[in-house]
Design a protein around this motif. Structure first.
Motif, PDB file in Angstrom:
ATOM      1  N   ASN A  26       0.853  -1.191   0.000  1.00 37.49           N
ATOM      2  CA  ASN A  26       0.000   0.000   0.000  1.00 37.49           C
ATOM      3  C   ASN A  26       0.885   1.236   0.000  1.00 37.49           C
ATOM      4  OD1 ASN A  26      -1.981   1.936   0.365  1.00 37.49           O
ATOM      5  ND2 ASN A  26      -1.980   1.678   2.597  1.00 37.49           N
ATOM      6  N   ARG A  27       0.842   1.999  -1.083  1.00 39.45           N
ATOM      7  CA  ARG A  27       1.657   3.206  -1.175  1.00 39.45           C
ATOM      8  C   ARG A  27       0.799   4.464  -1.159  1.00 39.45           C
ATOM      9  NH1 ARG A  27       6.224   0.843  -5.342  1.00 39.45           N
ATOM     10  NH2 ARG A  27       7.360  -0.309  -3.734  1.00 39.45           N
ATOM     11  N   THR A  28      -0.352   4.373  -0.532  1.00 37.18           N
ATOM     12  CA  THR A  28      -1.132   5.573  -0.271  1.00 37.18           C
ATOM     13  C   THR A  28      -0.836   6.045   1.145  1.00 37.18           C
ATOM     14  OG1 THR A  28      -3.057   4.362   0.569  1.00 37.18           O
ATOM     15  CG2 THR A  28      -2.985   4.816  -1.808  1.00 37.18           C
ATOM     16  N   VAL A  29      -0.952   7.342   1.341  1.00 36.35           N
ATOM     17  CA  VAL A  29      -0.668   7.949   2.637  1.00 36.35           C
ATOM     18  C   VAL A  29      -1.844   8.829   3.030  1.00 36.35           C
ATOM     19  CG1 VAL A  29       0.875   9.481   3.937  1.00 36.35           C
ATOM     20  CG2 VAL A  29       1.819   7.954   2.186  1.00 36.35           C
ATOM     21  N   GLN A  30      -2.366   8.617   4.223  1.00 39.74           N
ATOM     22  CA  GLN A  30      -3.416   9.489   4.733  1.00 39.74           C
ATOM     23  C   GLN A  30      -2.757  10.681   5.415  1.00 39.74           C
ATOM     24  OE1 GLN A  30      -6.326   7.831   7.378  1.00 39.74           O
ATOM     25  NE2 GLN A  30      -7.440   9.764   7.525  1.00 39.74           N
ATOM     26  N   VAL A  31      -2.969  11.853   4.868  1.00 45.25           N
ATOM     27  CA  VAL A  31      -2.351  13.083   5.364  1.00 45.25           C
ATOM     28  C   VAL A  31      -3.335  13.807   6.267  1.00 45.25           C
ATOM     29  CG1 VAL A  31      -1.256  15.257   4.714  1.00 45.25           C
ATOM     30  CG2 VAL A  31      -1.024  13.251   3.223  1.00 45.25           C
ATOM     31  N   GLN A  32      -2.891  14.152   7.451  1.00 51.25           N
ATOM     32  CA  GLN A  32      -3.720  14.893   8.396  1.00 51.25           C
ATOM     33  C   GLN A  32      -3.036  16.212   8.736  1.00 51.25           C
ATOM     34  OE1 GLN A  32      -6.740  13.896   9.555  1.00 51.25           O
ATOM     35  NE2 GLN A  32      -6.676  12.040   8.338  1.00 51.25           N
ATOM     36  N   ARG A  33      -3.717  17.303   8.446  1.00 53.35           N
ATOM     37  CA  ARG A  33      -3.213  18.634   8.774  1.00 53.35           C
ATOM     38  C   ARG A  33      -3.854  19.040  10.108  1.00 53.35           C
ATOM     39  NH1 ARG A  33      -4.193  17.835   3.453  1.00 53.35           N
ATOM     40  NH2 ARG A  33      -2.755  18.689   1.887  1.00 53.35           N
ATOM     41  N   LEU A  34      -3.092  18.964  11.173  1.00 55.25           N
ATOM     42  CA  LEU A  34      -3.657  19.099  12.513  1.00 55.25           C
ATOM     43  C   LEU A  34      -3.611  20.513  13.064  1.00 55.25           C
ATOM     44  CD1 LEU A  34      -2.224  15.865  14.178  1.00 55.25           C
ATOM     45  CD2 LEU A  34      -4.354  16.167  12.906  1.00 55.25           C
ATOM     46  N   GLY A  35      -2.836  21.398  12.434  1.00 53.51           N
ATOM     47  CA  GLY A  35      -2.721  22.753  12.964  1.00 53.51           C
ATOM     48  C   GLY A  35      -1.852  22.784  14.212  1.00 53.51           C
ATOM     49  N   LEU A  36      -2.181  23.678  15.149  1.00 51.80           N
ATOM     50  CA  LEU A  36      -1.428  23.810  16.394  1.00 51.80           C
ATOM     51  C   LEU A  36      -2.010  22.865  17.429  1.00 51.80           C
ATOM     52  CD1 LEU A  36       0.781  25.384  17.992  1.00 51.80           C
ATOM     53  CD2 LEU A  36      -1.042  26.964  18.682  1.00 51.80           C
ATOM     54  N   VAL A  37      -1.236  21.856  17.830  1.00 51.85           N
ATOM     55  CA  VAL A  37      -1.718  20.830  18.754  1.00 51.85           C
ATOM     56  C   VAL A  37      -0.656  20.555  19.801  1.00 51.85           C
ATOM     57  CG1 VAL A  37      -3.381  19.669  17.248  1.00 51.85           C
ATOM     58  CG2 VAL A  37      -0.962  19.093  17.072  1.00 51.85           C
ATOM     59  N   ASP A  38      -1.098  20.198  21.000  1.00 47.75           N
ATOM     60  CA  ASP A  38      -0.186  19.898  22.095  1.00 47.75           C
ATOM     61  C   ASP A  38       0.678  18.690  21.760  1.00 47.75           C
ATOM     62  OD1 ASP A  38      -1.004  21.999  23.747  1.00 47.75           O
ATOM     63  OD2 ASP A  38      -2.667  20.825  24.552  1.00 47.75           O
ATOM     64  N   TYR A  39       1.870  18.647  22.349  1.00 54.85           N
ATOM     65  CA  TYR A  39       2.836  17.618  21.983  1.00 54.85           C
ATOM     66  C   TYR A  39       2.429  16.220  22.447  1.00 54.85           C
ATOM     67  CZ  TYR A  39       7.036  15.013  21.176  1.00 54.85           C
ATOM     68  OH  TYR A  39       7.888  14.052  20.728  1.00 54.85           O
ATOM     69  N   VAL A  40       2.116  16.062  23.725  1.00 57.42           N
ATOM     70  CA  VAL A  40       1.900  14.722  24.271  1.00 57.42           C
ATOM     71  C   VAL A  40       0.744  13.990  23.594  1.00 57.42           C
ATOM     72  CG1 VAL A  40       1.251  13.425  26.340  1.00 57.42           C
ATOM     73  CG2 VAL A  40       3.030  15.171  26.471  1.00 57.42           C
ATOM     74  N   PRO A  41      -0.443  14.595  23.414  1.00 58.07           N
ATOM     75  CA  PRO A  41      -1.509  13.866  22.716  1.00 58.07           C
ATOM     76  C   PRO A  41      -1.134  13.483  21.284  1.00 58.07           C
ATOM     77  CG  PRO A  41      -2.411  15.758  23.874  1.00 58.07           C
ATOM     78  CD  PRO A  41      -0.916  15.907  23.896  1.00 58.07           C
TER      79      PRO A  41
END
Length: 269
Positions: A26-41
């Motif tokens: 599988n050479r597809t990639v699900q890209v998630q643009r998360l914005g500004l998010v805390d590090y630990v979660p």
């Protein structure tokens, strides 16, 4: 203020098992643009996705003995920024953090020991952070190749802004004035990864327009004789760039170098 990672978790987990399990590569990639998010979660989310991929790989090994068809493993790419954060890799030295607990609080920064390679680094607003959670068995099971792919994607992105970035032998990352004998080598992108059964974790941090003074509170990546820079500093104010803009320029380079395509449900924050 950082947004909650929980709003992204369900749709990410829904994509762990693709509907069509007939193609193990599988050479597809699900890209998630998360914005500004805390590090630990965000770190916990990476671990969740990695664990799910590893579970599929274990099942596939068992399927070989039962004659069942193996399932393809997923690939994810999380793109984000973090609030002021210092992270120390497994091989890092705690003394490379130059702030005590009170000073960290005064600078509104957090500190975390994590399970990637490398020493200490900084994450903060204005820095593009990429976390590829890839099964390299889908691409090329070679960690050195993978690190060079990450570096090359950044190098090509910076070339689009007229910057001649490159590598320094023995030092992972992307640099300006990187040629041998250059007077002022400057790091613009740090890399630190973990790989388990060819599934990757952590990734890269490209300085777009962060507050560079925060690097003055650490020995960045354990390197004492070289500077840190950003895209904004190198352009000298002539061109205003955002993390979002750089993100969209870097993404096609990374996908092309991997030989990957984004999934149809690629999302934005």
């Amino acid at each position: 203020m950082a947004s909650s990672i929980e709003q992204f978790r369900p749709q990410l987990l829904d994509a762990i098992l693709p509907d069509d399990a007939s193609f193990p590569i599988n050479r597809t990639v699900q890209v998630q643009r998360l914005g500004l998010v805390d590090y630990v979660p965000t770190w916990q989310l990476q671990e969740t996705l990695m664990d799910a991929t590893l579970a599929i790989k274990v099942w596939n090994r068992q399927a070989e003995t039962t004659g069942e068809a193996p399932q393809p493993t997923p690939n994810h790419l999380l793109l984000c920024e973090h609030p002021h954060t210092y992270t120390l890799g497994k091989s890092g030295k705690p003394e490379h953090l130059l702030l005590n607990e009170a000073a960290l609080e005064a600078h509104e920064a957090s500190f975390h020991r994590i399970n990637r390679g490398g020493d200490i680094t900084y994450h903060g607003p204005g820095q593009l952070v990429g976390y590829p959670i890839l099964d390299l068995d889908n691409f090329r099971p070679d960690i050195h190749w993978y690190l060079r792919v990450l570096e090359e994607a950044v190098i090509r992105t910076l070339a689009g802004y007229g910057l001649n970035a490159g590598r320094i032998a023995g030092l992972t990352g992307v640099w300006l004035d990187w040629e041998e004998g250059a007077a002022n080598p400057r790091k613009i992108c740090a890399l630190g990864v973990k790989c388990s059964r060819w599934v990757t974790l952590h990734g890269f941090a490209l300085n777009v327009n962060p507050d560079l003074s925060y690097f003055g509170h650490i020995v960045p990546c354990g390197i004492t004789d070289k500077a840190v820079t950003s895209l904004a500093q190198e352009l000298g104010g002539a061109t205003v760039v955002s993390v979002a803009e750089v993100q969209e320029r870097l993404l096609p380079h990374l996908l092309e170098l991997l030989g990957a395509t984004p999934t149809a449900n690629t999302t934005a924050a």
